[in-house]
Design an enzyme around this catalytic site. Sequence first.
Site, PDB file in Angstrom:
ATOM      1  N   LYS A 167       0.828  -1.218   0.000  1.00 24.19           N
ATOM      2  CA  LYS A 167       0.000   0.000   0.000  1.00 24.19           C
ATOM      3  C   LYS A 167       0.861   1.267   0.000  1.00 24.19           C
ATOM      4  O   LYS A 167       0.564   2.230  -0.699  1.00 24.19           O
ATOM      5  CB  LYS A 167      -0.935   0.007   1.222  1.00 24.19           C
ATOM      6  CG  LYS A 167      -2.147  -0.895   1.023  1.00 24.19           C
ATOM      7  CD  LYS A 167      -3.031  -0.950   2.248  1.00 24.19           C
ATOM      8  CE  LYS A 167      -3.800   0.337   2.464  1.00 24.19           C
ATOM      9  NZ  LYS A 167      -4.662   0.275   3.664  1.00 24.19           N
ATOM     10  N   TYR A 187       7.743  -6.094  -1.605  1.00 19.47           N
ATOM     11  CA  TYR A 187       8.611  -4.913  -1.553  1.00 19.47           C
ATOM     12  C   TYR A 187       9.110  -4.547  -2.953  1.00 19.47           C
ATOM     13  O   TYR A 187       8.973  -3.409  -3.397  1.00 19.47           O
ATOM     14  CB  TYR A 187       9.789  -5.215  -0.633  1.00 19.47           C
ATOM     15  CG  TYR A 187      10.767  -4.070  -0.426  1.00 19.47           C
ATOM     16  CD1 TYR A 187      10.384  -2.906   0.232  1.00 19.47           C
ATOM     17  CD2 TYR A 187      12.082  -4.164  -0.868  1.00 19.47           C
ATOM     18  CE1 TYR A 187      11.288  -1.877   0.447  1.00 19.47           C
ATOM     19  CE2 TYR A 187      12.991  -3.138  -0.644  1.00 19.47           C
ATOM     20  CZ  TYR A 187      12.594  -1.994   0.012  1.00 19.47           C
ATOM     21  OH  TYR A 187      13.491  -0.977   0.224  1.00 19.47           O
TER      22      TYR A 187
HETATM   23  P1  NAD Z   1      12.920   2.858   8.080  1.00 18.88           P
HETATM   24  O1  NAD Z   1      12.005   1.720   8.337  1.00 18.88           O
HETATM   25  O2  NAD Z   1      13.877   3.249   9.139  1.00 18.88           O
HETATM   26  O3  NAD Z   1      12.106   4.154   7.665  1.00 18.88           O
HETATM   27  C1  NAD Z   1      10.882   4.096   6.981  1.00 18.88           C
HETATM   28  C2  NAD Z   1       9.930   5.062   7.644  1.00 18.88           C
HETATM   29  O4  NAD Z   1       8.687   5.084   6.946  1.00 18.88           O
HETATM   30  C3  NAD Z   1       9.622   4.690   9.100  1.00 18.88           C
HETATM   31  O5  NAD Z   1       9.827   5.805   9.940  1.00 18.88           O
HETATM   32  C4  NAD Z   1       8.154   4.268   9.072  1.00 18.88           C
HETATM   33  O6  NAD Z   1       7.492   4.515  10.295  1.00 18.88           O
HETATM   34  C5  NAD Z   1       7.632   5.110   7.908  1.00 18.88           C
HETATM   35  N1  NAD Z   1       6.447   4.548   7.250  1.00 18.88           N
HETATM   36  C6  NAD Z   1       6.255   3.291   6.793  1.00 18.88           C
HETATM   37  N2  NAD Z   1       5.024   3.173   6.260  1.00 18.88           N
HETATM   38  C7  NAD Z   1       4.433   4.394   6.364  1.00 18.88           C
HETATM   39  C8  NAD Z   1       3.165   4.912   5.988  1.00 18.88           C
HETATM   40  N3  NAD Z   1       2.255   4.151   5.383  1.00 18.88           N
HETATM   41  N4  NAD Z   1       2.894   6.229   6.256  1.00 18.88           N
HETATM   42  C9  NAD Z   1       3.817   7.007   6.862  1.00 18.88           C
HETATM   43  N5  NAD Z   1       5.026   6.573   7.247  1.00 18.88           N
HETATM   44  C10 NAD Z   1       5.341   5.278   6.995  1.00 18.88           C
HETATM   45  O7  NAD Z   1      13.717   2.493   6.723  1.00 18.88           O
HETATM   46  P2  NAD Z   1      14.901   3.279   5.995  1.00 18.88           P
HETATM   47  O8  NAD Z   1      16.054   2.366   5.924  1.00 18.88           O
HETATM   48  O9  NAD Z   1      15.065   4.632   6.562  1.00 18.88           O
HETATM   49  O10 NAD Z   1      14.312   3.383   4.522  1.00 18.88           O
HETATM   50  C11 NAD Z   1      13.735   4.592   4.048  1.00 18.88           C
HETATM   51  C12 NAD Z   1      13.414   4.452   2.579  1.00 18.88           C
HETATM   52  O11 NAD Z   1      14.597   4.166   1.827  1.00 18.88           O
HETATM   53  C13 NAD Z   1      12.430   3.319   2.263  1.00 18.88           C
HETATM   54  O12 NAD Z   1      11.541   3.754   1.269  1.00 18.88           O
HETATM   55  C14 NAD Z   1      13.313   2.214   1.740  1.00 18.88           C
HETATM   56  O13 NAD Z   1      12.629   1.375   0.841  1.00 18.88           O
HETATM   57  C15 NAD Z   1      14.428   2.991   1.057  1.00 18.88           C
HETATM   58  N6  NAD Z   1      15.674   2.211   1.000  1.00 18.88           N
HETATM   59  C16 NAD Z   1      16.447   2.061   2.118  1.00 18.88           C
HETATM   60  C17 NAD Z   1      17.608   1.303   2.035  1.00 18.88           C
HETATM   61  C18 NAD Z   1      18.539   1.119   3.214  1.00 18.88           C
HETATM   62  O14 NAD Z   1      19.547   0.418   3.100  1.00 18.88           O
HETATM   63  N7  NAD Z   1      18.291   1.741   4.348  1.00 18.88           N
HETATM   64  C19 NAD Z   1      17.971   0.673   0.829  1.00 18.88           C
HETATM   65  C20 NAD Z   1      17.126   0.830  -0.270  1.00 18.88           C
HETATM   66  C21 NAD Z   1      15.988   1.625  -0.178  1.00 18.88           C
END
Ligand code: NAD
Length: 322
Positions: A92, A146
């Site tokens: 979603k 994902y």
């Molecule tokens: P994280 O889980 O720490 O942060 C994601 C945040 O999104 C969280 O604070 C969560 O509460 C919030 N969230 C999730 N669903 C939500 C919703 N429906 N409404 C509002 N908030 C919502 O993860 P991260 O590592 O900080 O990743 C951040 C982004 O970067 C993500 O989109 C992830 O796919 C992308 N990403 C991260 C990595 C990595 O290595 N950290 C690698 C590839 C992509």
Amino acid sequence: MSRALITGGVGFLGSHLCDRLIEEGHEVVCLDNLSTGRIDNVAHLGGHDAFRFIKQDVTEYLYIDGPLDYVLHFASPASPVDYQRLPIQTLKVGSLGTHKALGLAKAKGARFLLASTSEVYGDPLIHPQREEYWGNVNPIGPRGMYDEAKRFAEAMTMAYHRYHGLDTRIARIFNTYGPRMRPNDGRVVSNFINQALRDEPLTVYGDGLQTRSFCYVSDLVEGLYRLLMSDEVNPVNVGNPNEFTVIELAHMVLKSIGGQSAGSTALTTGIEICPLPLDDPRVRQPDIGLARAKLGWEPKVQIAEGLVLTIEYFRKQLEGSS
Ligand code: NAD
Ligand code: UDP
């Protein structure tokens, strides 16, 4: 002063982006439903004039007062453990949430940046991965919720760009680590460091010969900021091309913690071999030629240095919780 909305702004990457944008003189609206992020990550920004937090799910209708110059869409469960625990929410937030965030950017005339992922390449058949590669993804496997959500998010972003003329950017982020990760997010760096600090064996999945390329968070944020300020509409890989096997990472963590602790207890904790999860990519390494050429960016922090900083963070977290 320009104004940015960061969805997922209290998460690991989102919170570092909040800091960076505020440092650069932008106002930040941080929106998050706190599903996988921790409010502690932005506690230091509470009371700052340039910072506002809204607790909301990005898949619901978004109403934000006032102008916005940038929308950075980072909301999504991000680790295999998190997205497999929250499969429907992951689909979603990648689909409906991306649509809402794009709609808001369009209504405000804001530039939109999507946090995409190396997972769009799936278990890659070409190595290293260049942006032209379309990937090898199993849509119905344990990573499908994902990978396909992010692929849909990229398609939706390009549709808004082409159909509505929205100014968009797509970052394909590779494995990133550093302070503010959750100790229990299940990612390999968090697991290995926290296991070693607790004097438990490090859980290596499979033969440990699968590879990943780990980028320290400050380097990643620099790359993302440059991409946001660039005029590159096509997806750009952002990550560190230094590639290691998981077994090599385990030994680096043990060495780093052993070297730091007086009793060197971690060095004796050893390694426990566990089953390899289905569809776990065998290799992963970004080709960052495009980021080098278009953004003048490349990572600077070597793994040994980044691990020390991350271990220090987790050590303090463990001390605080005991
Ligand atoms: P994280 O889980 O720490 O942060 C994601 C945040 O999104 C969280 O604070 C969560 O509460 C919030 N969230 C999730 N669903 C939500 C919703 N429906 N409404 C509002 N908030 C919502 O993860 P991260 O590592 O900080 O990743 C951040 C982004 O970067 C993500 O989109 C992830 O796919 C992308 N990403 C991260 C990595 C990595 O290595 N950290 C690698 C590839 C992509
Ligand atoms: N992994 C591991 N032990 C762990 C956690 C992960 O061996 O305790 C492996 C996992 O199988 C994968 C790699 O480490 O090959 C990276 O896993 P992570 O969950 O960090 O992210 P991924 O890159 O797979 O999305």
